[in-house]
Design an enzyme around this catalytic site. Structure first.
Site, PDB file in Angstrom:
ATOM      1  CG  PHE A  80      -0.025   0.912   2.188  1.00 22.04           C
ATOM      2  CD1 PHE A  80      -0.291   1.872   2.612  1.00 22.04           C
ATOM      3  CD2 PHE A  80      -0.012  -0.384   3.395  1.00 22.04           C
ATOM      4  CE1 PHE A  80       0.662   2.426   4.021  1.00 22.04           C
ATOM      5  CE2 PHE A  80       0.880  -0.005   4.860  1.00 22.04           C
ATOM      6  CZ  PHE A  80       0.821   1.578   4.728  1.00 22.04           C
ATOM      7  CE  LYS A 125      -2.682  -8.237  -4.301  1.00 20.07           C
ATOM      8  NZ  LYS A 125      -3.248  -7.468  -3.146  1.00 20.07           N
ATOM      9  CD  GLU A 182      -5.594  -5.694   0.329  1.00 20.97           C
ATOM     10  OE1 GLU A 182      -4.862  -5.623  -0.761  1.00 20.97           O
ATOM     11  OE2 GLU A 182      -5.836  -6.488   0.837  1.00 20.97           O
ATOM     12  CB  SER A 192       4.684  -7.741   5.651  1.00 21.53           C
ATOM     13  OG  SER A 192       3.883  -8.631   5.420  1.00 21.53           O
ATOM     14  CB  CYS A 198      10.289  -0.281   3.088  1.00 23.09           C
ATOM     15  SG  CYS A 198      10.724   0.152   1.046  1.00 23.09           S
ATOM     16  CD  GLU A 234       8.906  -3.622   8.121  1.00 24.14           C
ATOM     17  OE1 GLU A 234       7.635  -4.482   8.341  1.00 24.14           O
ATOM     18  OE2 GLU A 234       8.886  -2.389   7.212  1.00 24.14           O
TER      19      GLU A 234
HETATM   20  P1  NAD Z   1       1.562  -6.757   2.574  1.00 26.46           P
HETATM   21  O1  NAD Z   1       2.551  -8.017   3.252  1.00 26.46           O
HETATM   22  O2  NAD Z   1       0.396  -6.392   3.735  1.00 26.46           O
HETATM   23  O3  NAD Z   1       0.909  -6.417   1.259  1.00 26.46           O
HETATM   24  C1  NAD Z   1       1.572  -6.684   0.278  1.00 26.46           C
HETATM   25  C2  NAD Z   1       0.959  -7.652  -0.304  1.00 26.46           C
HETATM   26  O4  NAD Z   1       0.296  -8.749  -0.557  1.00 26.46           O
HETATM   27  C3  NAD Z   1      -0.633  -6.945  -0.594  1.00 26.46           C
HETATM   28  O5  NAD Z   1      -0.821  -6.945  -2.431  1.00 26.46           O
HETATM   29  C4  NAD Z   1      -1.213  -7.687   0.056  1.00 26.46           C
HETATM   30  O6  NAD Z   1      -3.055  -7.670  -0.784  1.00 26.46           O
HETATM   31  C5  NAD Z   1      -0.967  -9.291  -0.442  1.00 26.46           C
HETATM   32  N1  NAD Z   1      -1.415  -9.831   0.776  1.00 26.46           N
HETATM   33  C6  NAD Z   1      -1.547  -9.357   2.293  1.00 26.46           C
HETATM   34  N2  NAD Z   1      -1.498 -10.568   2.891  1.00 26.46           N
HETATM   35  C7  NAD Z   1      -1.665 -11.325   2.277  1.00 26.46           C
HETATM   36  C8  NAD Z   1      -1.435 -12.984   2.281  1.00 26.46           C
HETATM   37  N3  NAD Z   1      -1.726 -13.818   3.589  1.00 26.46           N
HETATM   38  N4  NAD Z   1      -1.033 -13.803   1.484  1.00 26.46           N
HETATM   39  C9  NAD Z   1      -1.202 -13.010   0.351  1.00 26.46           C
HETATM   40  N5  NAD Z   1      -0.879 -11.574  -0.153  1.00 26.46           N
HETATM   41  C10 NAD Z   1      -1.038 -10.946   0.469  1.00 26.46           C
HETATM   42  O7  NAD Z   1       2.473  -5.185   2.793  1.00 26.46           O
HETATM   43  P2  NAD Z   1       1.333  -3.799   3.004  1.00 26.46           P
HETATM   44  O8  NAD Z   1       1.265  -3.539   3.903  1.00 26.46           O
HETATM   45  O9  NAD Z   1       1.011  -3.468   2.323  1.00 26.46           O
HETATM   46  O10 NAD Z   1       2.543  -2.768   2.785  1.00 26.46           O
HETATM   47  C11 NAD Z   1       3.791  -2.344   3.741  1.00 26.46           C
HETATM   48  C12 NAD Z   1       5.496  -3.723   3.856  1.00 26.46           C
HETATM   49  O11 NAD Z   1       5.726  -3.677   2.746  1.00 26.46           O
HETATM   50  C13 NAD Z   1       6.062  -2.773   5.107  1.00 26.46           C
HETATM   51  O12 NAD Z   1       6.229  -4.176   5.867  1.00 26.46           O
HETATM   52  C14 NAD Z   1       7.374  -2.798   4.163  1.00 26.46           C
HETATM   53  O13 NAD Z   1       8.048  -2.375   5.343  1.00 26.46           O
HETATM   54  C15 NAD Z   1       7.325  -3.078   3.181  1.00 26.46           C
HETATM   55  N6  NAD Z   1       7.190  -2.475   1.871  1.00 26.46           N
HETATM   56  C16 NAD Z   1       8.762  -3.187   1.446  1.00 26.46           C
HETATM   57  C17 NAD Z   1       9.690  -1.993   0.623  1.00 26.46           C
HETATM   58  C18 NAD Z   1      10.674  -3.138  -0.087  1.00 26.46           C
HETATM   59  O14 NAD Z   1      10.786  -2.492  -1.229  1.00 26.46           O
HETATM   60  N7  NAD Z   1      11.844  -4.363   0.921  1.00 26.46           N
HETATM   61  C19 NAD Z   1       8.388  -1.453  -0.224  1.00 26.46           C
HETATM   62  C20 NAD Z   1       7.770  -1.447   0.325  1.00 26.46           C
HETATM   63  C21 NAD Z   1       6.806  -1.919   1.479  1.00 26.46           C
END
Ligand code: NAD
Length: 496
Positions: free
Chosen positions: A149, A173, A176, A226, A281, A381
């Protein structure tokens, strides 16, 4: 109320699933639209469209693909304010920050316009008498991109320009929680002349992600999110025979040596700790202060935080809201944990007065001193505007602390000692390092990615790594019209 559709074969697609999720304006706290959540069958429809579009797109000349990339770049640059507005409405980040996100995404598009040069193979003449060897880079097929997000435009842009330039077709994808920017970019691709089916967007939650991970016609997965989900994505996609890169979470440390310029450090800590409400991040989450600098530094940061404005991102404030009420409450909960664990809350963001609607998901900048390295405030985090200070006695103690973190995304050292900085870049176990630079996101012609639990897989995002990730190499050994031949020889081929 509007329901946001998927985008398949160059047009809106509602799919069969009747499940939806609410999309909030976090500065107001109300639902602004609903987004569809795809079923397995809906994902399959998108994959079949991408699969059908692949042969023609992969077969298009480099100059044809390059031309579409150039047009997309011009359109994105000309209309970046439009997408920035969408980012502010759904993510909450302030307009200047949203424009910064688009600018960093544009860098990757610009890099991808160089694809004819970047995807050149190699050629060796006469490796054996009359025999030449050369390599070809070819696209993978249908590639999947799953994004978080916090950068609804930039993170997808880390991947799809290069994937498309290399001749692949894409299923994105997006998160959401803020899905509209993906659809805006899909329409821009159409305007740029990209053939239908090359770029598709499927909205959804776990069901759609799992459908991509399991689909036999999806060749690769690029994921950002994450750490627990990144690990799951990496393991599942790899088990299903896919190429996968999964970028995870972070806990970035800023090491401050006693000889550093403390005004520069304080500015950098505030910018990197509280920009985008800490939902980056590459945000700085922990200041590791080598004594005796901590008291002076905390005083300078506190003075700067007092001048920060929090509010609706469209009103020229410094910092916007958090993404959801649940996330705001979770982040605020860490302030209670800090107090219970004996830390000192120097600035408490829970009482912030925001320039925005009372229902917005507000939390002000928070500064916590003397955080114990055994506390969840240090270990987890937090992904919000919470900056911790850990005091250490020496450079060595600071580096040991950073290296013992499970994460290795970004870090920074602040010092005027070139030798110390040089030693740091060699010793620290982190993928992206800043020297007097707080958010060292590499430019588009390098690659982005961390170490340890911040990246699962072998290749980073964008830059040269992306050319390798989104292509498969062939090596060709050829001999032409040589009247002589070596006759029968069952030995392993040797060059002569
Ligand atoms: P998230 O892991 O909750 O979601 C990321 C994606 O995974 C979304 O598209 C979501 O719909 C999907 N998703 C969520 N739960 C899932 C599940 N159980 N099974 C399959 N898919 C699932 O992350 P977020 O809250 O949207 O974003 C923040 C996180 O992203 C933080 O941890 C941040 O550090 C990380 N991030 C990392 C980088 C990097 O380059 N390392 C860059 C940006 C964000």
């Amino acid at each position: 109320m509007e329901t946001l559709d998927h985008w398949v074969s160059g047009a809106a697609f509602s799919g069969l699933s009747t499940r939806t999720a609410p999309v909030y304006n976090p500065a107001v706290g109300t639902v602004s639209r609903e987004v569809r959540l795809a079923s397995v069958a809906d994902v399959d429809t998108a994959v079949q469209a991408a699969k059908a579009a692949f042969p023609a797109w992969a077969g298009a000349s480099w100059s044809k693909r390059q031309g579409v990339l150039f047009t997309f770049r011009e359109l994105l640059n000309a209309r970046k304010l439009e997408v920035a507005e969408i980012l502010t409405n759904e993510h909450g980040k302030v307009t200047s920050d949203a424009l910064g996100e688009v600018a960093r995404g544009l860098e990757v598009v610009e890099f991808a316009t160089g694809i004819p040069h970047l995807a050149k193979g190699e050629y060796s003449e006469n490796v054996s008498t009359g025999v030449d060897v050369y390599s070809l880079l070819q696209p993978l097929g249908v590639v999947g991109i799953i994004s978080p997000f916090n950068f609804p435009a930039m993170v997808p842009l880390w991947f799809f320009p290069i994937a498309i330039a290399a001749g692949n077709t894409v299923i994105l994808k997006p998160s959401e929680k803020d899905p509209s920017a993906a659809i805006w970019m899909a329409k821009l691709w159409k305007e740029a002349g990209l053939p239908d089916g090359v770029f598709n967007v499927v909205h959804g939650d776990k069901e759609s992600v799992d459908a991509l991970l399991e689909h036999p016609d999806v060749a690769s997965i690029s994921f950002v999110g994450s750490t627990p989900i990144a690990k799951y994505i990496y393991e599942t996609a790899a088990r299903n025979g896919k190429r996968v890169q999964a970028l995870g979470g972070a806990k970035n440390h800023m090491l401050v040596l006693p000889d550093a310029d403390l005004d520069l450090v304080a500015d950098s800590a505030v910018n990197a700790g509280f920009g985008s409400a800490g939902e980056r991040c590459m945000a700085i989450a922990v200041i590791v202060a080598v004594e005796p600098v901590a008291d002076d530094l905390i005083a300078k940061i506190t003075a700067r935080v007092a001048d920060l404005t929090v509010g609706d991102g469209t009103r020229g404030c410094d910092m916007g809201p958090l993404i959801t009420k649940e996330h705001r409450d979770k982040v605020a909960g860490y302030i209670d944990i800090a107090i219970a664990d004996g830390a000192t809350v120097v600035v408490d963001g829970r009482g912030v007065t925001a320039d925005g609607d009372a229902g917005g998901f507000w939390l002000g900048p928070t500064l916590i001193d003397r955080v114990a390295v055994t506390s969840d405030v240090y270990l987890h985090e937090i992904f919000g505007p919470v900056l911790s200070v850990v005091r250490v006695a020496s450079y060595e103690e600071g580096v040991e602390l950073i290296n013992s973190s499970r994460y290795g995304n970004g870090t920074a050292i602040f010092t005027n000692d070139g030798g110390a900085a040089r030693r740091f870049q060699r010793e620290v176990q982190v993928g992206m390092i800043g020297i007097n630079v707080p958010i060292p996101v590499p430019v588009g012609y390098y690659s982005f990615g961390g170490w340890k639990d911040s990246l699962f897989g072998d290749t980073k995002a964008y830059g040269p790594d992306a050319i390798r990730f989104f292509t498969r190499q062939k090596a060709v050994t050829s001999r032409w019209l040589d009247p002589s031949h070596g006759g029968i020889n069952l030995g392993f081929p040797q060059n002569a």
